[in-house]
Scaffold this active site. Structure first.
Site, PDB file in Angstrom:
ATOM      1  N   CYS A 242     -10.249 -46.919  35.569  1.00 41.12           N
ATOM      2  CA  CYS A 242     -10.419 -45.865  34.568  1.00 41.12           C
ATOM      3  C   CYS A 242     -11.682 -46.024  33.717  1.00 41.12           C
ATOM      4  CB  CYS A 242      -9.205 -45.817  33.657  1.00 41.12           C
ATOM      5  SG  CYS A 242      -7.666 -45.423  34.528  1.00 41.12           S
ATOM      6  N   HIS A 321     -16.732 -57.561  32.005  1.00 38.96           N
ATOM      7  CA  HIS A 321     -15.976 -57.743  33.256  1.00 38.96           C
ATOM      8  C   HIS A 321     -15.260 -59.090  33.213  1.00 38.96           C
ATOM      9  CE1 HIS A 321     -14.780 -57.420  37.356  1.00 38.96           C
ATOM     10  NE2 HIS A 321     -15.641 -56.480  37.668  1.00 38.96           N
ATOM     11  N   HIS A 405     -17.071 -40.707  15.488  1.00 31.92           N
ATOM     12  CA  HIS A 405     -16.037 -40.179  16.377  1.00 31.92           C
ATOM     13  C   HIS A 405     -15.690 -41.239  17.423  1.00 31.92           C
ATOM     14  CE1 HIS A 405     -16.929 -36.336  14.521  1.00 31.92           C
ATOM     15  NE2 HIS A 405     -18.203 -36.513  14.822  1.00 31.92           N
ATOM     16  N   HIS A 409     -10.080 -44.182  25.731  1.00 34.68           N
ATOM     17  CA  HIS A 409      -9.468 -43.756  26.994  1.00 34.68           C
ATOM     18  C   HIS A 409      -7.982 -43.493  26.817  1.00 34.68           C
ATOM     19  CE1 HIS A 409      -7.950 -43.639  31.005  1.00 34.68           C
ATOM     20  NE2 HIS A 409      -7.431 -44.852  30.942  1.00 34.68           N
ATOM     21  N   HIS A 438      -1.657 -35.839  25.455  1.00 37.15           N
ATOM     22  CA  HIS A 438      -0.576 -34.863  25.377  1.00 37.15           C
ATOM     23  C   HIS A 438      -0.852 -33.649  26.262  1.00 37.15           C
ATOM     24  CE1 HIS A 438       1.612 -31.411  23.596  1.00 37.15           C
ATOM     25  NE2 HIS A 438       2.568 -32.296  23.380  1.00 37.15           N
ATOM     26  N   ASN A 442      -3.138 -38.763  31.582  1.00 39.97           N
ATOM     27  CA  ASN A 442      -4.165 -39.765  31.892  1.00 39.97           C
ATOM     28  C   ASN A 442      -4.984 -39.244  33.078  1.00 39.97           C
ATOM     29  OD1 ASN A 442      -5.707 -41.924  32.676  1.00 39.97           O
ATOM     30  ND2 ASN A 442      -4.038 -43.421  32.679  1.00 39.97           N
TER      31      ASN A 442
END
Length: 510
Positions: A242, A321, A405, A409, A438, A442
């Site tokens: 993701c 990573h 802002h 994720h 909502h 995802n």
């Protein structure tokens, strides 16, 4: 990255549900080496930081000269030719080094998010009814999925691919290709229409999709569809989870440093059709409940003229990573269960590993974005604790002073909850993430763009505002991108929120 289930049970098929739902208090155990790494990034631009003030000082001194001073300087230089030549050489050399080594600015001209047709929406009861009718799930698995859905933070208007609406479902290579084409081409059609950019003007194409990588590749499908030019640089990123959207932006940025006067397009998506899990292992059922159809297309440019029409400028990308650690490597793992059914398994250590990756990432990012006052407070308490073993509570930097802002994720409600708590954010700072989860679920690597689109649709992005996009992914990775708004940013045509933004934010009942 998707979050562990919201449930009180302790073990299910070896997965400790309760233990895995919270992030550790990672800001209480910061590693000094990552602070050093952040300062290393800062020092790489030391030449620019030194050269710009020097130019400003010279200009200021020159502005103080009167005509008589200039005449005297001219007479002096006439009799000091060697000095003039040496100074000229240094000036030319310094200017050349600066021009050659300075990074080219990368501008985000515009982006688009795909909004599936209403016929693909799935409600809770429809989801559960279809799961029951497939005959693949036992009663325990059905109840588990019901609990996940109730506490997931997803609403009643998320989308699943057409193949999953049939009873029984019809996953196939052809259906997966159709899903990929609808999402990618849908987003790209909007992007090209909004920017008036000809597809043949694109010099770099980066596509990321973790679980569906056919031959020819997804990038080749785009080249074929839009008849892109023959010398285009194409890249197809697979299996990176993701957070791959930020990785794709970083790759595009690097390519734009090499290739002058060109555009780069980044397409981020995930494919659900062939990756639905039809087994009964609890740790592999969670993605079914959270992942939904979605995708984005982003247009980047290194052309100076595009600054006038661009929405944002890319300021920083910081990548972390943790794949060298075995637990981190296997915490999000695609495998077959005992019945031979393929799915993505989530480890009980997922949230702890995510916390460690986030700690590393923000510790590296901090020196690049935080005000000096915050850095001094943070660094002084950290050094005191490391050198004197003092029982001093580490100072938690206020990232609200660095960013206006936050696009976190939308992997799951637990992830958003814990980041809100650990970074001491206000509800408005995580509103875009909660509402994206909502409304769209995802959507994997594209979720951070739906969140930015939400913020724009609310009319909150002003000139000079900084946006922090942060995402987690398998491997295990945590990646951040920082953007600066170049103007008051209005939502583009076909913004995915344009027909529903007035009813948001909604109250989410858990």
């Amino acid at each position: 990255m998707n979050n562990p289930p919201e449930t009180e049970s302790t073990t299910t098929n070896g997965v400790q549900i309760r233990q895995s739902r919270r992030l550790p208090d990672f800001l209480q155990s910061v590693n000094l080496k990552y602070v050093k790494l952040g300062y290393h990034y800062l020092i790489t631009h030391l030449l620019t930081l030194c050269f710009v003030p020097l130019i400003a000082f010279v200009i200021f001194q020159a502005s103080q000269l009167n005509p008589n001073d200039i005449h005297q300087l001219w007479l002096h230089l006439q009799y000091n030719l060697v000095s003039v030549i040496i100074c000229s050489v240094f000036l030319v050399f310094g200017a050349t080094v600066y021009i050659v080594t300075r990074p080219r600015s990368v501008y985000l001209v515009d982006y688009a998010c795909y909004k599936p047709p209403a016929k693909l929406q799935v409600k809770y009861e429809q989801f559960m009814e279809h799961s029951k009718l497939t005959g693949d799930f036992d009663d325990s698995s059905l109840e588990f999925q019901r609990r996940i859905l109730e506490r997931s933070g997803l609403g009643e208007e998320t989308y699943v691919p057409e193949a999953m609406h049939y009873i029984p479902p019809r996953p196939s290579m052809a259906a997966a290709r159709e899903e990929a084409e609808q999402v990618m081409f849908g987003a790209l059609d909007i992007l090209f229409a909004n920017t008036n950019i000809k597809p043949k003007d694109i010099g770099v194409l980066v596509v990321n999709c973790s679980l569906f990588n056919p031959t020819p590749s997804l990038s080749a499908m785009i080249v074929n569809k839009y008849k892109l030019r023959g010398n285009i640089r194409t890249f197809n990123l697979g299996g990176m989870g993701c957070s791959a959207g930020v990785i794709a932006v970083d790759l595009a940025k690097d390519m734009l440093q090499i290739h002058r006067n060109t555009y780069a397009v980044v397409v981020s998506t995930e494919n659900i059709t062939q990756n639905w899990y039809f087994g009964n292992k609890k740790s592999m059922l969670i993605p079914n409940c959270l992942f939904r159809v979605g995708g984005s297309a982003v247009l980047l440019s290194n052309k100076a003229k595009d600054r006038r029409k661009a929405k944002y400028k890319l300021v920083h990308v910081v990548r972390t990573h943790k794949g060298a650690d075995d637990k981190a490597f296997k915490c999000v793992y695609q495998e077959q269960d005992d019945a031979g059914k393929t799915g993505v398994s989530l480890s009980k250590d997922l949230m702890a590993i995510a916390g460690g990756a986030l700690k590393t990432n923000i510790t590296t990012l901090g020196p690049l974005v935080l005000p000096i006052s915050e850095q001094l407070l943070f660094f002084s308490t950290l050094v005191a604790k490391k050198l004197f073993n003092a029982k001093v509570k580490p100072y938690i930097p206020d990232f609200k002073l660095a960013f206006d802002h936050f696009c976190i994720h939308a992997g799951g409600r637990a992830v958003i909850d814990e980041l809100e708590k650990n970074l001491q954010l206000l509800p408005v700072h995580v509103e875009a993430s909660r509402m994206t989860l909502h409304r769209f679920g995802n959507t994997s690597s594209s979720s951070i763009w739906y969140e930015l689109a939400y913020t724009e649709a609310k009319g909150r992005v002003r000139r000079g505002n900084r946006v922090w996009q942060i995402a987690f992914g398998s491997g295990f990775k945590c990646n951040s991108a920082v953007w600066e708004a170049l103007r008051y940013v209005k939502p583009s045509t076909s913004n995915p929120w344009e027909d529903c933004i007035d009813k948001y934010p909604v109250q989410i009942v858990m």
